[in-house]
Motif scaffolding. Structure first.
Motif, short mmCIF file in Angstrom:
data_model
loop_
_atom_site.label_atom_id
_atom_site.label_comp_id
_atom_site.label_asym_id
_atom_site.label_seq_id
_atom_site.Cartn_x
_atom_site.Cartn_y
_atom_site.Cartn_z
N ARG A 7 86.79 84.86 103.08
CA ARG A 7 87.21 85.88 102.12
C ARG A 7 87.52 87.17 102.86
O ARG A 7 87.00 87.43 103.94
N GLN A 8 88.39 87.95 102.23
CA GLN A 8 88.76 89.24 102.79
C GLN A 8 88.85 90.25 101.67
O GLN A 8 89.69 90.12 100.78
N ALA A 9 88.00 91.25 101.73
CA ALA A 9 88.02 92.35 100.77
C ALA A 9 88.87 93.48 101.34
O ALA A 9 89.03 93.58 102.57
N PRO A 10 89.42 94.32 100.50
CA PRO A 10 90.26 95.42 100.98
C PRO A 10 89.53 96.26 102.02
O PRO A 10 88.38 96.67 101.81
N GLY A 11 90.19 96.48 103.15
CA GLY A 11 89.61 97.30 104.20
C GLY A 11 88.65 96.57 105.10
O GLY A 11 88.13 97.16 106.06
N ASN A 12 88.39 95.30 104.80
CA ASN A 12 87.44 94.52 105.61
C ASN A 12 88.14 93.41 106.37
O ASN A 12 89.25 93.00 106.00
N GLN A 13 87.48 92.91 107.40
CA GLN A 13 88.01 91.77 108.11
C GLN A 13 87.72 90.49 107.33
O GLN A 13 86.81 90.43 106.50
N ARG A 14 88.52 89.48 107.58
CA ARG A 14 88.27 88.18 106.98
C ARG A 14 86.96 87.63 107.52
O ARG A 14 86.70 87.69 108.72
N GLU A 15 86.13 87.09 106.60
CA GLU A 15 84.84 86.54 107.03
C GLU A 15 84.67 85.13 106.51
O GLU A 15 85.15 84.78 105.43
N LEU A 16 83.95 84.33 107.27
CA LEU A 16 83.63 82.97 106.87
C LEU A 16 82.43 83.01 105.94
O LEU A 16 81.39 83.55 106.30
N VAL A 17 82.56 82.44 104.75
CA VAL A 17 81.43 82.46 103.81
C VAL A 17 80.75 81.10 103.70
O VAL A 17 79.57 81.03 103.38
N ALA A 18 81.48 80.03 103.95
CA ALA A 18 80.88 78.70 103.87
C ALA A 18 81.73 77.70 104.64
O ALA A 18 82.94 77.85 104.70
N SER A 19 81.06 76.73 105.23
CA SER A 19 81.80 75.67 105.92
C SER A 19 81.07 74.35 105.74
O SER A 19 79.85 74.32 105.51
N ILE A 20 81.84 73.28 105.84
CA ILE A 20 81.27 71.95 105.67
C ILE A 20 81.84 71.01 106.73
O ILE A 20 83.05 70.95 106.93
N LEU A 21 80.95 70.32 107.41
CA LEU A 21 81.36 69.39 108.44
C LEU A 21 81.74 68.05 107.82
O LEU A 21 81.35 67.73 106.69
N ARG A 22 82.44 67.26 108.60
CA ARG A 22 82.79 65.92 108.14
C ARG A 22 81.52 65.10 107.87
O ARG A 22 81.49 64.24 107.01
N THR A 23 80.45 65.43 108.60
CA THR A 23 79.17 64.73 108.43
C THR A 23 78.45 65.15 107.17
O THR A 23 77.46 64.53 106.79
N GLY A 24 78.91 66.25 106.56
CA GLY A 24 78.25 66.77 105.36
C GLY A 24 77.36 67.96 105.63
O GLY A 24 76.88 68.61 104.69
N ASN A 25 77.12 68.28 106.90
CA ASN A 25 76.33 69.49 107.21
C ASN A 25 77.07 70.72 106.71
O ASN A 25 78.29 70.80 106.77
#
Length: 115
Positions: free
Chosen positions: A38-56
């Motif tokens: 996500r990227q809010a105005p004036g902020n850098q893009r940030e990773l909020v969630a990720s999911i591996l192929r393994t399900g982690n």
């Protein structure tokens, strides 16, 4: 060239919920890690969630316990269920690979949390 398409954003009151979807014209089953950013105005893009192929799964501390990421490889789709939304969650949300090289960024989907 692959470009993800995000959908499901909108205007919601604090405490509300939204479910975001991300689709792409490529087989997700071969992709090791997919993520929501996500990227809010004036902020850098940030990773909020990720999911591996393994399900982690990984969540940023700011969304832990409120957001849930999932993937459906058969549908080539990644989801982000967002509950207990706060005004600080307001941003444009994007999905993409997490490991380089990432795809060209899509348009994203706007999430606005406001009363």
């Amino acid at each position: 060239q692959v470009q993800p398409v995000e959908s499901g954003g909108g205007l919601v009151q604090p405490g509300g919920s939204l479910r975001l979807s991300c689709a792409a014209s490529v087989s997700f089953s071969s992709l090791y890690v997919m993520g929501w950013y996500r990227q809010a105005p004036g902020n850098q893009r940030e990773l909020v969630a990720s999911i591996l192929r393994t399900g982690n799964i990984y969540y940023a501390d700011s969304v832990k316990g409120r957001f849930t990421i999932s993937r459906d490889n058969a549908k080539n789709t990644v989801y982000l269920q967002m509950n207990s939304l706060k005004p600080e969650d307001t941003a444009v949300y994007y999905c993409n690979k997490v490991l380089a090289p990432v795809w060209p960024w899509g348009q994203g989907t706007q999430v606005t949390v406001s009363s």
